[in-house]
Design an enzyme around this catalytic site. Structure first.
Site, PDB file in Angstrom:
ATOM      1  N   GLN A   1      32.766  40.900  35.625  1.00 23.48           N
ATOM      2  CA  GLN A   1      33.849  39.978  35.998  1.00 23.48           C
ATOM      3  C   GLN A   1      35.135  40.762  36.234  1.00 23.48           C
ATOM      4  OE1 GLN A   1      34.881  36.973  33.061  1.00 23.48           O
ATOM      5  NE2 GLN A   1      36.063  35.804  34.556  1.00 23.48           N
TER       6      GLN A   1
ATOM      7  N   VAL B   1      37.926  39.130  38.000  1.00 23.23           N
ATOM      8  CA  VAL B   1      39.033  38.164  38.008  1.00 23.23           C
ATOM      9  C   VAL B   1      38.868  37.262  36.773  1.00 23.23           C
ATOM     10  CG1 VAL B   1      40.166  36.299  39.267  1.00 23.23           C
ATOM     11  CG2 VAL B   1      39.124  38.204  40.530  1.00 23.23           C
TER      12      VAL B   1
ATOM     13  N   HIS C   1      29.727  32.355  41.981  1.00 20.00           N
ATOM     14  CA  HIS C   1      29.409  32.871  43.315  1.00 20.00           C
ATOM     15  C   HIS C   1      28.193  32.099  43.826  1.00 20.00           C
ATOM     16  CE1 HIS C   1      31.575  36.888  42.813  1.00 20.00           C
ATOM     17  NE2 HIS C   1      31.453  36.520  41.545  1.00 20.00           N
TER      18      HIS C   1
ATOM     19  N   HIS D   1      34.633  31.523  37.811  1.00 20.73           N
ATOM     20  CA  HIS D   1      34.251  31.312  39.212  1.00 20.73           C
ATOM     21  C   HIS D   1      32.754  31.499  39.335  1.00 20.73           C
ATOM     22  CE1 HIS D   1      35.365  35.538  38.652  1.00 20.73           C
ATOM     23  NE2 HIS D   1      34.431  35.840  39.537  1.00 20.73           N
TER      24      HIS D   1
ATOM     25  N   ASP E   1      34.314  34.184  49.678  1.00 20.85           N
ATOM     26  CA  ASP E   1      34.665  35.453  49.025  1.00 20.85           C
ATOM     27  C   ASP E   1      35.238  36.392  50.085  1.00 20.85           C
ATOM     28  OD1 ASP E   1      33.594  36.995  46.188  1.00 20.85           O
ATOM     29  OD2 ASP E   1      34.271  38.255  47.866  1.00 20.85           O
TER      30      ASP E   1
ATOM     31  N   ASN F   1      29.578  35.768  36.647  1.00 25.90           N
ATOM     32  CA  ASN F   1      29.872  37.007  35.936  1.00 25.90           C
ATOM     33  C   ASN F   1      30.841  36.698  34.796  1.00 25.90           C
ATOM     34  OD1 ASN F   1      28.328  38.533  37.734  1.00 25.90           O
ATOM     35  ND2 ASN F   1      30.034  38.850  39.127  1.00 25.90           N
TER      36      ASN F   1
END
Ligand code: AMP
Length: 118
Positions: free
Chosen positions: A98, A100, A106, A104, A34, A91
């Site tokens: 969220q 983006v 994390h 995804h 990240d 998220n």
């Protein structure tokens, strides 16, 4: 396919259009750090096939979704945070934080993480 997803930053990373430091990669997923780490280890794991988030997965995505989770565990092992434990976060949508619009996970670790999240 929704262009908001396919034009997103992570879609471009998944297609190799934006270079990242690859922590783990296989035919289904790509993992990279990240850019704004929230813990000593903070890795993002994305599918190579575009999907908006966990809420939009269908039964047909089951294999990919399971593979994404296995990849998160592999990332934790590779980053040396398996023994102490870590957090895997997905998220989803606005209230979920969220930013983006491309699925995804994390993978966060390397310190004790508070619960509940803010
Ligand atoms: P989320 O808020 O769950 O959508 O997470 C998006 C994450 O992407 C945030 O933690 C950002 O720090 C991260 N991010 C944004 N741009 C980049 C980038 N170019 N490379 C790596 N991570 C990024």
């Amino acid at each position: 396919m929704d262009t908001e997803i396919t034009d997103s930053l992570f879609a471009r990373i998944a297609r190799g259009e934006i270079p990242v430091t690859v922590v783990y990669e296989d035919e289904h997923v790509l993992a990279f750090p990240d850019i704004s780490p929230q813990a000593p280890v903070h890795i993002l794991v994305i599918p190579k096939r575009p999907v908006r988030n966990v809420l939009t997965l269908s039964a047909a995505d089951g294999e990919m979704a399971g593979h994404l989770l296995l990849a998160c565990a592999e990332v934790a092992r590779r980053m040396g945070i398996e023994a102490d434990g870590c957090r895997v976060v997905l998220n989803a949508g606005k209230a979920g934080g969220q930013t983006v619009p491309y699925l995804h996970a994390h993978v966060l670790g390397g310190r004790d993480l508070a619960w509940p999240p803010g």
